[in-house]
Design an enzyme around this catalytic site. Structure first.
Site, PDB file in Angstrom:
ATOM      1  N   ASP A  59       1.083  -1.550  -0.079  1.00 48.47           N
ATOM      2  CA  ASP A  59      -0.452  -0.186   0.096  1.00 48.47           C
ATOM      3  C   ASP A  59       0.978   0.622   0.511  1.00 48.47           C
ATOM      4  O   ASP A  59       1.923   1.534   0.516  1.00 48.47           O
ATOM      5  CB  ASP A  59      -1.270   0.062   1.267  1.00 48.47           C
ATOM      6  CG  ASP A  59      -1.776  -1.018   1.411  1.00 48.47           C
ATOM      7  OD1 ASP A  59      -2.403  -1.808   0.303  1.00 48.47           O
ATOM      8  OD2 ASP A  59      -2.644  -1.454   2.551  1.00 48.47           O
TER       9      ASP A  59
HETATM   10  N1  URA Z   1      -1.265  -5.674   3.360  1.00 50.56           N
HETATM   11  C1  URA Z   1      -1.690  -4.608   4.046  1.00 50.56           C
HETATM   12  O1  URA Z   1      -3.059  -4.006   4.238  1.00 50.56           O
HETATM   13  N2  URA Z   1      -1.212  -4.012   3.131  1.00 50.56           N
HETATM   14  C2  URA Z   1       0.278  -3.858   2.700  1.00 50.56           C
HETATM   15  O2  URA Z   1       0.681  -3.030   1.745  1.00 50.56           O
HETATM   16  C3  URA Z   1       0.622  -5.103   3.013  1.00 50.56           C
HETATM   17  C4  URA Z   1      -0.194  -5.878   3.536  1.00 50.56           C
END
Ligand code: URA
Length: 241
Positions: free
Chosen positions: A103
């Site tokens: 993310d």
């Molecule tokens: N899980 C999430 O919620 N975000 C990420 O960036 C990676 C795994």
């Protein structure tokens, strides 16, 4: 690969410019001018010089990056910076793409490869490539959450596979934990914590399959994988004994 295609694949010039440069003798392969645009080259071995400058001609490259917060994991975006902007343009030109996504606000290890099959296999649902995250979350984590993660949490559209939650610090306001998951669904870690009543404040990925984020790699920094690391990744992907 043909010499003229090699130049365009590397983003050195357009096909027609390449043909011109080659015919003029400005393109050298292994210390001699090669004036035939159709001459075949070995991209990972042959030494390339264009206009008297050495050019790294490898088109099969693999990278590990310490992804910083605030950057999208995407090949490109019209408005926002992406992880590709942190690499020299040649990596995009040769198709070196992130393996999965982190993310925008997540930091940590992100692997890139030009090998489409390796990329695909590392993400395949049946292939259990462990990822380890460190999360800072709201509220106190305890045995209830450890057991819920271990049992496999039911989320709105799927049931997460059993995951390991190790509580590192448990406070009334915030807690810190290490989570190991084999899956990589969209917002997976945030959704797993949310399902147990906790909001993720910070998420950092420490490990992707056989690769651990090096402590010397600062946020935003990257390096190419060693041959040994590539072998380990291919093994994790079931592509090597
Ligand atoms: N899980 C999430 O919620 N975000 C990420 O960036 C990676 C795994």
């Amino acid at each position: 690969m043909r010499l003229d295609r090699w130049l365009t694949t590397l983003g050195v010039c357009s096909r027609s410019e390449g043909k011109d440069l080659i015919r003029k003798g400005a393109v050298w392969v292994n210390a001699a001018p090669q004036r035939d645009p159709t001459a075949l080259v070995e991209t990972e071995k042959d030494q390339l010089r264009v206009r008297d400058q050495a050019v790294d001609g490898r088109i099969l490259r693999h990278v590990v990056m310490h992804k910083p917060a605030g950057i999208l994991t995407a090949a490109r975006d019209r408005k926002q910076p992406t992880v590709m902007d942190l690499l020299p343009p040649v990596y995009g030109a040769i198709g070196c793409m992130p393996v999965g996504r982190l993310d925008k606000d997540t930091t940590g290890i992100l692997v890139f490869t030009c090998d489409g099959e390796l990329n695909h296999r590392l993400l395949a649902p049946g292939r259990h490539v462990d990822k380890i995250y460190e999360a800072e979350v709201t509220g106190r984590l305890g045995d209830r959450e450890v057991q819920a993660f271990a049992a496999g949490l039911a989320l709105s559209d799927f049931t997460a596979q059993p995951a390991t939650l190790e509580v590192l610090e448990a406070g009334a306001e915030t807690s810190r934990a290490r989570v190991t998951v084999a899956e990589g669904k969209f917002h997976q870690i945030k959704r797993m914590f949310s399902a147990t009543g906790h909001e993720v404040r910070r998420l950092h990925r420490l490990r992707f399959g056989p690769l651990t984020l090096d402590s010397e790699l600062a946020e935003g920094a990257w390096r190419e994988l060693t041959a040994e690391e590539v072998r380990a990744l291919r093994q994790a992907a079931g592509m090597e004994e």
